[in-house]
Each structure stands twice: as structure tokens, then as C-alpha cells.
Design an enzyme around this catalytic site. Structure first.
Site, mmCIF file in Angstrom:
data_model
loop_
_atom_site.group_PDB
_atom_site.id
_atom_site.type_symbol
_atom_site.label_atom_id
_atom_site.label_comp_id
_atom_site.label_asym_id
_atom_site.label_seq_id
_atom_site.Cartn_x
_atom_site.Cartn_y
_atom_site.Cartn_z
ATOM 1 N N GLY A 119 3.333 6.873 7.826
ATOM 2 C CA GLY A 119 4.669 7.134 7.168
ATOM 3 C C GLY A 119 5.361 6.183 7.888
ATOM 4 O O GLY A 119 6.539 5.704 7.279
ATOM 5 N N ASN A 120 5.043 5.248 8.971
ATOM 6 C CA ASN A 120 5.942 4.379 9.469
ATOM 7 C C ASN A 120 5.635 2.936 8.632
ATOM 8 O O ASN A 120 6.407 1.927 8.756
ATOM 9 C CB ASN A 120 5.518 3.837 10.780
ATOM 10 C CG ASN A 120 6.343 4.811 11.938
ATOM 11 O OD1 ASN A 120 5.807 5.542 12.573
ATOM 12 N ND2 ASN A 120 7.716 4.636 11.897
ATOM 13 N N SER A 121 4.753 2.757 7.702
ATOM 14 C CA SER A 121 4.359 1.783 7.037
ATOM 15 C C SER A 121 5.525 1.081 6.260
ATOM 16 O O SER A 121 6.265 2.117 5.455
ATOM 17 C CB SER A 121 3.008 1.997 6.037
ATOM 18 O OG SER A 121 2.041 2.169 6.885
ATOM 19 N N LEU A 151 -6.475 -24.197 -0.232
ATOM 20 C CA LEU A 151 -7.259 -25.492 0.325
ATOM 21 C C LEU A 151 -7.907 -25.777 -1.062
ATOM 22 O O LEU A 151 -8.034 -27.031 -1.423
ATOM 23 C CB LEU A 151 -8.175 -25.066 1.389
ATOM 24 C CG LEU A 151 -9.168 -26.297 1.746
ATOM 25 C CD1 LEU A 151 -8.452 -27.373 2.377
ATOM 26 C CD2 LEU A 151 -10.237 -25.698 2.960
ATOM 27 N N GLY A 152 -8.105 -24.823 -1.886
ATOM 28 C CA GLY A 152 -8.810 -25.205 -3.012
ATOM 29 C C GLY A 152 -10.247 -25.258 -3.184
ATOM 30 O O GLY A 152 -10.940 -26.212 -3.671
ATOM 31 N N VAL A 153 -11.032 -24.257 -2.438
ATOM 32 C CA VAL A 153 -12.436 -24.161 -2.236
ATOM 33 C C VAL A 153 -12.807 -22.920 -2.379
ATOM 34 O O VAL A 153 -12.130 -21.971 -2.108
ATOM 35 C CB VAL A 153 -12.864 -24.813 -0.879
ATOM 36 C CG1 VAL A 153 -12.627 -26.573 -0.991
ATOM 37 C CG2 VAL A 153 -12.279 -24.408 0.317
ATOM 38 N N HIS A 159 0.880 -1.231 -0.012
ATOM 39 C CA HIS A 159 -0.009 0.106 -0.005
ATOM 40 C C HIS A 159 1.046 1.260 -0.202
ATOM 41 O O HIS A 159 0.375 2.320 -0.348
ATOM 42 C CB HIS A 159 -1.006 -0.087 0.928
ATOM 43 C CG HIS A 159 -0.138 0.236 2.602
ATOM 44 N ND1 HIS A 159 -0.277 -0.815 3.507
ATOM 45 C CD2 HIS A 159 0.144 1.392 3.077
ATOM 46 C CE1 HIS A 159 0.221 -0.118 4.578
ATOM 47 N NE2 HIS A 159 0.404 1.118 4.329
ATOM 48 N N ASP A 216 0.019 -7.618 1.338
ATOM 49 C CA ASP A 216 0.359 -6.040 1.616
ATOM 50 C C ASP A 216 1.877 -6.041 1.626
ATOM 51 O O ASP A 216 2.352 -5.434 2.352
ATOM 52 C CB ASP A 216 -0.408 -5.600 2.795
ATOM 53 C CG ASP A 216 -0.008 -4.119 2.833
ATOM 54 O OD1 ASP A 216 0.183 -3.362 1.609
ATOM 55 O OD2 ASP A 216 -0.448 -3.426 3.752
#
Length: 495
Positions: free
Chosen positions: A311-313, A368-370, A195, A224
Site C-alpha cells: 500500500g506504500n508503493s 547500447l544497441g546490442v 504496478h 515501474d
């Protein structure tokens, strides 16, 4: 003499004579003691003799000496009097609640638990924060994001808007937001949040006092995470990577980044909790009204009270050895600023994704495939489902781990490795916390009967994802419409 109790004798009387102070303490409440009366009660007058009375002649009596016995009897009597006096005073104190500031004699009732042993915190080094900052700061970068459109500011609670001119020419790069990143290699590979760089037309990074142009190497929106590369960089200081699986609640940590654009800022705190998970729905572009991407799945986040601000992200969460243990990502706040609850992506997970990106691969996750929908009490009652909570299997992808294990459409998954599954989101987060190839045990309710199924998790690589998208057509939508009375767009989740 000043009366320590804030009371002075009436009529300006003189202070009490020695031996009279106790009367001040024993007088009935609200009544001043009479010093004159106290004195009279202790005086003595000789008796008056009748007229004509003649004193008898003195009689000589031989007295035997009992000096030692007399002394012992007098001493014991005095000691007994002291004990009685002290006991009476103690009873008076207990009755009036007056401690008088006296020292603890060890006879009071203990409140609270007794100590079960001292906590040995060791010798705290007052320069710990300084040493950690000195080691880790050179490995944390400030990231400036530029776009060709007017600034929309940072994402709520994430980035930091620069307030760029809204009337700027669309062909002119303007700074739209900023964030942080962590240096992984000497030649400039930097990990950050997706982001932070999403939608960027140009990037600049500042690290070690030098500024570089940068480019996006690859992203993983569902986690993210992103990797960028500082162009023509060399000799940078890669951060030392720790082990997020070994974290202990209460452990000392430091956040490093550029809150509000203030580069190279640090804050200290502790690990408040681990294994915090949540799913954030995809955002909506304010101009087109279209979805900006897939939901972001945050599994096993590290919670900390060390300050994380806009800003810390993408910045670093490091331990007391200056080792990277997490990538600062989210905050919980009513204002959008620090409120004491921040989250970081565990470094073990983040570095694995970054390595795949640097190697030129598409990041993969356990699958899992569902396709799933949430079961709750309302729709269970309406449609006669055999369970009132869990994840309803709307479709099983052919060739997936779920298909090979015998999972069928219509099954309701109620447990994952022994943990309760209350919704489709619960199951998605549980699957994301695993790695492709891991074996898990599911508890499945099928037509009212419960059974356990062991499943080997697959991978959501690009070919499987493409195949799944092609196969999730009309039949799946009609099934969800029939079961839940609405379109699959808002009901379906893939796991």
C-alpha cells in the site's frame, strides 16, 4: 550488622570488633575467620620474673630532644606502610578479579579504540517529524484501483488486496488493490508505480481530504513508473522536489503513504544505502499463462529502513526538509510485509520519466544497441570462449551506438566504465543508469584480445525499438541456439 558478602559467623557469634573486618576479606577461600583467634593474637601479657630477682636501681639518663626528626621519621614510615598496604590490596584485587564497585582510578587497560573526536549531531529538533509530516502529507495521495474482474489481491510485496467478492459480476467494478501517489502539479498530475495501476479499469484518488476520479496518463513498465491525472482537480499542493544525487548514507528520511489502506501514514528511518540495482523478470498472467510485459529494470535504487508496507508503493520518500527524494517501490521480505529493507526509485530519474509522460512523449532510456547473453565458466569451457564471465554480444543493432563504435557480434564485454561486468544483467543495469547521449568506455574481449571502446549511448525510442524487434529474427535465434544450446527466449537480453 548484615554481612554484605552473604556470610554469617558460625554459632551466631557476634560481629567483629573494630579493626577486625579485614580478616573477613583476607581469610583463605572457603574458610571462616576465627574472631577469637584474631583477638588473642593482638593481646599482651607481662613477662614473669624469677624468684630473688631485684630490680636494678634506676639510672638517670639525660635525653636529648629529637622531636622534629622523630616526627618526620614516623610520618615517612606511616606513609610507606600505607603505600605498601594499598599496593598489596590492588594486587589482591587484580588476582581475584574483584572490583568491589570501586571507582576508576585511570590505571586500567583501555579496551577498544580511543575517541578520535566527538560527533557533532547538532541540536535535534524534537518536532522534526511533525514539521516534515505537516509539510509533505498534503502532497501524498491514496489510490484505489477498481477492475471488472474478481480481485486477485495486490502483487506480492507491492499492492494490498481488498478481498473483493470472487463471485462479483464481471461488469461490476470492484476494488482490487490500492497504493499511493505523489502530487506533482496543482491541477492533479500524480506520479506512482506502474504496478499500482497496471490492469486498472477505474481509479479514484484521495488527496487533501477530497476524492477524485482519475485516469492513467501514461506508463513506463520497464521503470515501474506511471502518471495519473485527478479529474477536475485544482489547487492541490505539489510536493517540493529534492535532489537524489546528493543523498548521504545515514541521512534521516520519512516514508509517506497508505500501508494496508491506512491513509496518510508516516514512518521515519535513514538512508541505508544507495545504488542498489536489480532486474525483475516479467510476470505471468495466471489466467492466460502469457507474459504480462517486459522485465522491469531498477537502477540505482535508494535503500531505507523506514517502513514500507503493501500500500506504500508509489508513495513519497522525503528528506529532513520535506523534499521528495524517491518513490517508494519495493521491499525485501519473507512475509511480504516490512522487514527493515525497502527501496525507492530516485526522484531525479522518476521525475524525468514523469515529465516525458506529461509532455505526451514515450519515455526513453539509454541504450547500447546490442542483444546479450551471459557468459559463465560452464558455457565458456563448453564453447571455448576466451573469457569465463561477462556479457556476450549476440547481435549489434544497425545504426546504434555500439555499431558506430565498432562492437561486433561475438565480442564479450567485461567492463563498463571501469566496473566489472559479470553478466548480461550487470551490463543492462549499468546502461540504464546512464542517459541517452552519455559516453561510456567498454572493455571488450575479442578472440582473446582485450581492447577499450568508447560508445555514445543511444535511445530506446519507439521507432528504434520497433526496428530492433523486426530485425531480431531467425539469424539471431540460430546464433544463440548454436552458442548456448537453447532458445533465445530465455537467454537473450537487450541493452
Amino acid at each position: 550488622m548484615t554481612d554484605m558478602h552473604g556470610v554469617t559467623p558460625e554459632g551466631g557469634a557476634q560481629p567483629p570488633k573494630p579493626g577486625e573486618e579485614h580478616a573477613q576479606h583476607t581469610a583463605p577461600a572457603g574458610q571462616q575467620p576465627s574472631y577469637q583467634q584474631t583477638y588473642q593474637q593482638s593481646s599482651y601479657q607481662a613477662p614473669v620474673q624469677p624468684q630473688g630477682y631485684r630490680a636494678p636501681a634506676p639510672v638517670s639518663v639525660e635525653r636529648k630532644s629529637h622531636g622534629l626528626r622523630t616526627f618526620l621519621l614516623a610520618f615517612c614510615g606511616a606513609a610507606l606502610a600505607c603505600v605498601i598496604g594499598l599496593g598489596g590490596f590492588a594486587i589482591w584485587q587484580a588476582a581475584t578479579g574483584n572490583s568491589g564497585g570501586s571507582s576508576d582510578d585511570g590505571q586500567h587497560t583501555q579496551l577498544g579504540a580511543q575517541s578520535s573526536g566527538s560527533v557533532d549531531a547538532g541540536d535535534e529538533d524534537p518536532t522534526l517529524a511533525e514539521a516534515v509530516a505537516k509539510k509533505a502529507l498534503p502532497s501524498v495521495a491514496a489510490i484505489d484501483v477498481y477492475t471488472n474482474q474478481s480481485s486477485m489481491g495486490g502483487l506480492y510485496g507491492y499492492g494490498y488486496g481488498s478481498g473483493a467478492n470472487s463471485g462479483a459480476d464481471s461488469n461490476t467494478l470492484t476494488q482490487s488493490s490500492l497504493g499511493s501517489g505523489v502530487v506533482l502539479t496543482e491541477d492533479g498530475y500524480i506520479i506512482t508505480n506502474n504496478h499500482v495501476v497496471e490492469g486498472a479499469d477505474a481509479l479514484k484518488v484521495t488527496v487533501g481530504g477530497e476524492q477524485y476520479d482519475a485516469e492513467i496518463v501514461g506508463t513506463d513498465p520497464s521503470s515501474d513508473l506511471a502518471v495519473i491525472k485527478a479529474k477536475d482537480a485544482s489547487g492541490l499542493a505539489p510536493i517540493e522536489v529534492g535532489d537524489s544525487d546528493e543523498l548521504i548514507i545515514g541521512e534521516w528520511v520519512m516514508t509517506i503513504g497508505s500501508p494496508f489502506g491506512l491513509e496518510q501514514s508516516v514512518a521515519t528511518g535513514i538512508v541505508s544505502a544507495t545504488s542498489r540495482s536489480q532486474i525483475m523478470d516479467s510476470g505471468t498472467d495466471p489466467f492466460s499463462g502469457q507474459s504480462t510485459g517486459e522485465p522491469t529494470i531498477y537502477a540505482n535504487l535508494i535503500q531505507t529502513d523506514a517502513a514500507i508496507n503493501p500500500g506504500n508503493s508509489g508513495g513519497a520518500l522525503v528528506d529532513a526538509d520535506g523534499k521528495l527524494i524517491g518513490i517508494n517501490t519495493l521491499i525485501t521480505s519473507y512475509s511480504g510485509n516490512y522487514s527493515g529493507v525497502g527501496f525507492a526509485i530516485p526522484v531525479n530519474y522518476a521525475v524525468n520519466i514523469a515529465q516525458q509522460i506529461i509532455d505526451g512523449k514515450t519515455p526513453t532510456h539509454a541504450q547500447l544497441g546490442v542483444s546479450l547473453s551471459t557468459v559463465n565458466a560452464q558455457n565458456a569451457q563448453r564453447y571455448g570462449l576466451p573469457a569465463d564471465s561477462g556479457a556476450y554480444v549476440a547481435r549489434v543493432n544497425p545504426g546504434s551506438g555500439a555499431a558506430e563504435a565498432g562492437i561486433e557480434a561475438g565480442d564479450i564485454i567485461t567492463k563498463f566504465d571501469g566496473g566489472a561486468v559479470e553478466s548480461a544483467s550487470d551490463l543492462m543495469l549499468a546502461v540504464r543508469s546512464k542517459n541517452p547521449g552519455d559516453k561510456v568506455t567498454l572493455e571488450v574481449n575479442r578472440n582473446g584480445e582485450t581492447k577499450e571502446v568508447e560508445v555514445t549511448l543511444g535511445s530506446d525510442d519507439s521507432s528504434e525499438s520497433a526496428s530492433t524487434q523486426q530485425q531480431s529474427g531467425t539469424s539471431q535465434e540460430s546464433l544463440l541456439d548454436r552458442l548456448f544450446g537453447g532458445g533465445s527466449g530465455s537467454q537473450q537480453n537487450a541493452a
